[in-house]
Each structure stands twice: as structure tokens, then as C-alpha cells.
Design an enzyme around this catalytic site. Structure first.
Site, mmCIF file in Angstrom:
data_model
loop_
_atom_site.group_PDB
_atom_site.id
_atom_site.type_symbol
_atom_site.label_atom_id
_atom_site.label_comp_id
_atom_site.label_asym_id
_atom_site.label_seq_id
_atom_site.Cartn_x
_atom_site.Cartn_y
_atom_site.Cartn_z
ATOM 1 N N VAL A 39 -3.500 11.348 5.153
ATOM 2 C CA VAL A 39 -4.130 11.821 6.393
ATOM 3 C C VAL A 39 -5.422 12.568 6.055
ATOM 4 O O VAL A 39 -6.467 12.361 6.684
ATOM 5 C CB VAL A 39 -3.171 12.739 7.180
ATOM 6 C CG1 VAL A 39 -3.872 13.349 8.389
ATOM 7 C CG2 VAL A 39 -1.936 11.971 7.619
ATOM 8 N N ASP A 41 -7.215 12.204 3.298
ATOM 9 C CA ASP A 41 -8.175 11.240 2.746
ATOM 10 C C ASP A 41 -8.861 10.434 3.843
ATOM 11 O O ASP A 41 -10.072 10.190 3.791
ATOM 12 C CB ASP A 41 -7.473 10.296 1.767
ATOM 13 C CG ASP A 41 -7.019 11.008 0.493
ATOM 14 O OD1 ASP A 41 -7.617 12.045 0.158
ATOM 15 O OD2 ASP A 41 -6.065 10.529 -0.141
ATOM 16 N N GLU A 116 -6.413 6.756 -17.576
ATOM 17 C CA GLU A 116 -5.372 7.777 -17.708
ATOM 18 C C GLU A 116 -4.570 7.808 -16.417
ATOM 19 O O GLU A 116 -5.060 7.410 -15.361
ATOM 20 C CB GLU A 116 -6.010 9.168 -17.911
ATOM 21 C CG GLU A 116 -6.996 9.260 -19.040
ATOM 22 C CD GLU A 116 -7.929 10.465 -18.890
ATOM 23 O OE1 GLU A 116 -7.781 11.212 -17.898
ATOM 24 O OE2 GLU A 116 -8.798 10.644 -19.747
ATOM 25 N N LYS A 118 -3.191 9.706 -13.240
ATOM 26 C CA LYS A 118 -3.677 10.837 -12.440
ATOM 27 C C LYS A 118 -2.498 11.771 -12.183
ATOM 28 O O LYS A 118 -1.635 11.484 -11.363
ATOM 29 C CB LYS A 118 -4.291 10.361 -11.129
ATOM 30 C CG LYS A 118 -4.968 11.472 -10.343
ATOM 31 C CD LYS A 118 -5.698 10.915 -9.123
ATOM 32 C CE LYS A 118 -6.418 12.045 -8.395
ATOM 33 N NZ LYS A 118 -5.500 13.072 -7.887
ATOM 34 N N CYS A 429 24.883 33.140 18.587
ATOM 35 C CA CYS A 429 25.087 31.759 18.137
ATOM 36 C C CYS A 429 25.470 31.769 16.652
ATOM 37 O O CYS A 429 24.736 32.311 15.817
ATOM 38 C CB CYS A 429 23.807 30.960 18.343
ATOM 39 S SG CYS A 429 23.845 29.311 17.631
#
Length: 668
Positions: A39, A41, A116, A118, A429
């Protein structure tokens, strides 16, 4: 991009910048992401698209023009003479082809790459003098980071002394392995604390600790992948990594030098399949031009290096069937729906449940019992329903009906104004009582060691406690009724309960679980008004007069203490011998009148007469609030040499600007 006018582009870009700033601050500075990576990005790339189409709408303070987040004022600042830039992102192999074509065009021939994994962590710089570790720092905003040396000394795979007396700087990623992450979250859950959303945020929160002993307990690790200004004999990325490994740094063994893009694609396919079997989290691969002389030739943009790119993995999805929707009651009475599904393997774990958050979310997704749904993990950790597969919906399917009564106590649920959640407002409750006692005993509140969720459940099930005041009437005979609770455990718990009576009152206020009143707000209020009797008599404006305390918190607190049930509970706690006074340090003496008293000030640029930390403390002693970002609420921006985006934003907003010398002249 669809046709859009300049005014429309300005308006949309401004909205995107506001959202992205908030999300980036939550991610980088608070280690608490508010949205999924994809979202973020998508919104970031949309802003880039708008700014590319309309260059005149680019602002100096746009998130596209800077790196990372704000710097935390609790840490000493560290300048990065060579900036720690972020990387550009791509999300498809076609975009990688475009990157490769761009590299070949710029250098005039095919390019070899070092690839590599990430790592899902946070960037870390390590500096050595004569072979000894002298400083560790975070990336911060790319140009100024935070000194975390004391914490880095507790990370087992960081060498404290190198085998050779070298003066060097290396950089890499600090991360938390999957096993350590699961263990940490389980411990936090057992203690009634909120869990970390993903390993990246757990690592960031663990490294950026004011107490290094906390970092030590968190089992952090590193992968080192960059040598800043390596010696001349090192001419490539892969050669630098091999040499750093020889020096004792923890490097990632999966990295390799590849001759062309086809080999890169094979690497991506290999680790797309393997990622869930790794002991640490990855969210893509990093592609770097291997030849260091070409890197120098290619250089950087304002924000990212031209010679490297990150390929982000798409979220893994699975289909499953929703068999039930169950509702649970939280400490504050919020009732939350959860989808119970056929178990599926997703991102390395078996998933059978996913939160549906609230009725609006459930209705928006349109989930029904019996539906086939697509499931993914937000941040590779939190199971989330992406969508309903409508083509597979059973013919006899009926819309799901939101319940009207509490699943725990049976009383009618309410929908409070300005809230999306359903609530049970019955203070008796059972589910709320249980969650409330767990919170009361948790570490940020009364910190009653040994009183975890399992013990609380038993105490309630055996009718031994009905509220937090009942804890202070428990006896040895009561606790002897609990399963597997022997004499030592009984004595330890009774001692812990008794010791909690001596806590300063802000811990009691935190433990009461008042909506919108966290530990920081409780401390500020207790520090200002000294005792609970006084606090209970306050009006909304009294509480809201405290800097950083808003109207929502103030209204919630006064509403809580106005309830007869709350007043009765406080009286019971008082009669049990609980301390009701503030025992912490007194407020600092009120600052004398001066131009900066009660003003919000931002420092920017390189200061000459003081360090940033020294000037911040001086201003705070004068009653100023020193913040890290410029807004309409800023009263002054004090600037030194090489002032950047904060200076420009102050000019745009009309915030008064003072040189360092002008500011000093007003206070000395």
C-alpha cells in the site's frame, strides 16, 4: 497516466505527501507500521508519477526528495559524511530489464551484477579505529542518524575488535531472526504487552533502546554488505564482501556475482521458492553493479544510488474457505470479528485465522461463512484476507449478520459515535474483566510478576477475582486452588502483588486501562497534579492544558472518573493500601521569561557554537519544545550551515527563521 489537470495533480500530490509522511514516521521513527508495504509502495509510486508529469509541483520537503524518517531526540546524532541512501524499488522482471538497459546505456557495455537477498531489517553503520569498534549508528534520514553504539556492543555477531588494526566504516542490515521474533512476541503476549507487527519493527525497536540490556535480550543479528571507501586493491562488490568476511563480519553466504540478467532471474526464482525456509525474513533481492569504478561513474540521484535497485517480492497468496466468524471482546469492550478458515500453508506457517477488524471492514470485504477467500500475510507476518473469490461462492450463501449482543455476557452491543468498532459497555463483562486484569498486571502498568493471562483466566474461572481490587484480597488458600501452583509460586505472586502497592500513581492510572490514556500520558498527568484525588477532580481543560495531552485523552479521563463504578474501584484500592501519590522526579523549575519559553523550535543545518544535543538541552531548559519537523505549529526554525528542506519548508509556511548567532543573542 490518465489525463489530469495541474490543480488536480497538486491536490492529489499534497494528499499523498501527508499520508506518506504519517506512514513513514510510523515505520521509521516509531517502529510501528500503519499500512502494508505494498500500500505504501503504490502511494509512493503514484506520487513519483505525478511529480514526474508535473515537475512544478515538486516541493523540497516531499518524501520523494529525502531518505528515511525523523531522528529520535533521545539519541545522540551522528552525521553521515557519505549519506546512507535508500534504494529504488521495482516490482517486476520487466522493470529489472529496464534497469539493466539503463545501466548498459550509461556505461556503454554489458554489466555484471552482484546480487544479495534483501534482508527485512534496518540499516546500520559500524565505524572502527585501529581495529576497534568506536561507533554504531542508524541510517536516520540518510544524512543524520542515531548513535546506538552501546546497544550494538550486545549484538553477538558484530566484531568488537578486528584481526587487523584497520580504520574503516562498513554498513549492513540489523535484523531479528524468525525464531527470536516468535519468542519475543510470545513473551510480550504473555506479559500483556502489544506484539510487534513484523521482524523489521522488532529489530528497530530493539536496537533503538535507551537501555542496552533490553537490546541484549532481543537476540539481534547483522548481515554486512558495504565497505565505505574500500582500499584500492578492492575493485568489486563481491571482492569487498569476501574481504569483510575474512575480517570477521557476518556476511550473507547466498550473495553471488552474476554475468547477466538471465542469471539474475534464476536467482530470483530460486529464492522466491526458498524464502519461507530461511531462518530470517527477506522481502526481495538487491541488484548492484559489481564493478566499483562503474559505481563511481554512475553516481547517485538526490535520494538513491543509480547503480543498485531492489526487486520486491509480490505478497504470497493462498485460497481457503471461511468456516466461521467468531467475535472476541477486548479490554475496552471492543468486539472484534475473526475469520476461522481451513488451515493453509502461507509464508512458512500454517494459517487458520485472520482478523476482520470491525463491522465496516467485514462488510466492505463482503466475507460470508462458506466463502472462498484469497489470503496473504501483511508484512509477511499478519494473515489478512485480500478478497472474496465470488466465482466460488456457494449458491445458498447468505449475507453475514453482524451480532447485536456481546458474545461474553449477552448484553446489547453499541456503536459509539465516531467509532467503527462495536462495543460492550457492561463493566462486569467477564471477557473485559479478564483482559482488564491482564493489562493491570502487565509490565507498563503495575508490573505484577507471575500474573500472566493463564493465571488470570484461572482466577476468574474459579470465581476468585471479579475486578483488579480483588487481587489485593487473595490468600495462600485461594492461590492453592490453581493448577500446578505450588508454595514457591504462591509466595512469589503474593509478594509481587504486595510490592505493587508501593508503585507510583502513574502506573496505577496506566493499569486502569482508561481509553486513550497510555503510560506517557499517565506519567505527565501524575507529574503535574501529584495525586489521584486531585486528578479525579480535574476538568477537561485542566488535563488538556498539559503539553502533548489532547482533548480526546482529557475527555476520556474525566468521563472515566465521573463513573460511580470507577470511584468505587479507586476507593477499594485505596483501602487495600495502594499508593495514590506521584513518587517520580518533580517537574523542572519553571523557566524564566525568554523569547523561547513555551515555543516550539526546530533546529536544522550544521551548528558551530554548540552540538545539536547541547543546543537542544539549552532550549529545553528555557522552556522550549524542540521537535524534529516543521509544521504550522512551529514558532521558530534555528538554522546553521547547509540547512536543507526544513529551512525551505519554514520559508513556505512563513515560520520565523533565526541563525544560530541570532538565537544565541536572544538567550545570552
Amino acid at each position: 497516466m490518465a489525463k489530469i489537470t495541474l490543480d488536480e495533480a497538486k491536490k492529489e500530490a499534497a494528499s499523498l505527501r501527508t499520508k506518506l509522511d504519517e506512514w513513514a514516521d510510523a515505520y521509521y521513527s516509531k517502529d510501528a507500521p500503519e499500512v502494508e508495504d505494498n500500500v505504501y509502495d503504490q502511494s509512493y509510486n503514484r506520487l513519483l508519477e505525478l511529480e514526474k508529469a508535473f515537475p512544478e509541483i515538486v516541493t523540497p520537503d516531499s518524501i520523494t526528495q529525502r531518505v528515511g524518517g525523523e531522528i529520535d531526540s533521545d539519541f545522540t546524532k551522528v552525521n553521515h559524511p557519505i549519506p546512507m541512501l535508500s534504494m529504488g524499488d521495482v516490482f517486476s522482471k520487466d522493470e529489472l530489464k529496464e534497469f539493466d538497459q539503463r545501466m548498459q546505456k550509461l556505461v556503454g557495455h554489458p554489466v555484471e551484477y552482484n546480487v544479495e537477498l534483501k534482508i527485512d531489517g534496518l540499516s546500520l553503520s559500524l565505524e572502527y579505529q585501529d581495529g576497534k569498534l568506536v561507533r554504531a549508528s542508524t541510517r536516520g534520514n540518510g544524512y543524520i542518524g542515531e548513535d546506538v553504539t552501546a546497544n550494538a556492543r550486545y549484538i553477538a555477531d558484530i566484531p568488537q575488535v578486528l584481526p587487523e588494526p584497520l580504520t574503516i566504516e562498513v554498513r549492513g542490515e540489523c535484523y531479528m531472526g524468525k525464531e527470536a521474533f516468535a519468542k519475543l512476541n510470545q513473551e510480550r503476549e504473555d506479559e500483556g504487552l502489544s506484539v510487534f507487527a513484523n521482524p523489521r519493527n522488532a529489530a528497530a525497536g530493539s536496537l533503538r533502546q535507551l537501555d542496552p540490556k533490553v537490546t541484549k535480550k532481543r537476540q539481534l543479528s547483522t548481515f554486512i554488505y558495504t565497505w565505505v571507501n574500500p582500499p584500492r586493491e578492492i575493485t568489486s562488490q563481491h571482492q569487498a564482501i569476501e574481504r569483510m568476511h575474512e575480517l570477521g563480519f557476518h556476511t550473507n553466504e547466498t550473495g553471488r556475482k552474476l554475468a547477466n540478467l538471465d542469471e539474475v532471474f534464476d536467482f530470483i526464482d530460486e529464492y522466491t521458492a526458498k524464502r519461507n525456509s530461511l531462518t530470517y525474513g527477506i522481502d526481495g533481492i538487491v541488484l548492484k553493479v559489481d564493478d566499483l569504478s562503474l559505481e563511481q561513474q554512475l553516481g547517485n540521484t538526490v535520494k538513491v544510488p543509480r547503480w543498485e535497485i531492489a526487486y520486491k517480492f509480490p505478497p504470497e497468496e493462498q485460497e481457503t474457505i471461511v468456516r466461521d466468524i467468531v467475535w472476541t471482546v477486548g479490554r475496552t469492550g471492543v468486539v472484534t470479528p475473526t475469520a476461522v478458515m481451513d488451515p493453509v500453508q502461507l509464508a512458512g506457517t500454517t494459517v487458520a485465522r485472520a482478523s476482520l477488524h470491525n463491522p465496516d471492514y467485514l462488510n466492505e470485504k463482503g466475507v460470508r461463512i462458506g466463502d472462498t477467500v484469497k489470503l496473504h500475510k501483511a508484512g509477511d507476518i499478519i494473515p489478512e484476507i485480500s478478497e472474496v473469490v465470488l466465482s466460488k461462492r456457494p449458491a445458498d450463501s447468505v449475507p453475514y449478520e453482524i451480532p447485536t449482543t456481546c458474545p461474553s455476557c449477552g448484553q446489547k452491543l453499541v456503536h459509539l459515535e465516531d467509532e467503527v468498532a462495536l462495543r460492550c459497555i457492561n463493566p462486569s463483562c467477564p471477557a473485559q474483566v479478564e483482559e482488564g486484569i491482564i493489562h493491570f498486571a502487565s509490565r507498563p502498568a503495575m508490573n505484577i510478576a507471575g500474573l500472566g493471562p493463564k493465571i488470570v483466566k484461572q482466577l476468574i474461572a474459579k470465581d476468585l477475582v471479579h475486578n483488579v481490587a480483588d487481587l489485593y484480597h487473595l490468600t495462600e488458600d485461594d492461590l492453592a486452588q490453581l493448577d500446578h501452583f505450588k508454595e514457591k509460586s504462591i509466595n512469589n505472586l503474593l509478594t509481587a502483588i504486595d510490592n505493587s502497592k508501593k508503585n507510583s500513581v502513574e502506573l496505577l492510572i496506566t493499569g486502569l486501562g482508561i481509553d486513550h490514556v497510555g503510560a506517557k500520558a499517565a506519567r505527565l498527568i501524575a507529574q503535574k497534579f501529584k495525586n489521584l484525588e486531585k486528578i479525579m477532580s480535574l476538568g477537561v481543560q485542566d488535563i488538556a492544558s498539559i503539553d502533548t495531552i489532547g482533548m480526546t485523552t482529557a475527555e476520556s479521563m474525566t468521563t472515566y472518573f465521573a463513573q460511580p463504578e470507577a470511584q468505587k474501584l479507586i476507593e477499594e484500592l485505596r483501602e487495600s493500601g495502594l499508593n495514590m501519590d506521584y513518587l517520580g522526579a518533580d517537574e523542572p523549575e519553571e523557566a524564566p521569561d525568554n523569547p523561547f519559553k513555551d515555543k516550539t523550535v526546530v533546529l536544522t543545518g550544521k551548528l558551530e557554537h554548540y552540538t545539536r544535543s547541547e543546543f537542544t538541552k539549552k532550549l529545553q531548559a528555557l522552556g522550549a519544545k524542540v521537535t524534529g519537523s516543521v509544521s504550522h505549529k512551529t514558532d521558530y526554525v534555528i538554522y546553521g550551515k547547509d540547512a536543507g528542506s526544513k529551512y525551505n519548508k519554514a520559508e513556505q509556511l512563513g515560520v520565523p527563521l533565526l541563525t544560530e548567532e541570532e538565537a544565541i543573542a536572544q538567550i545570552e
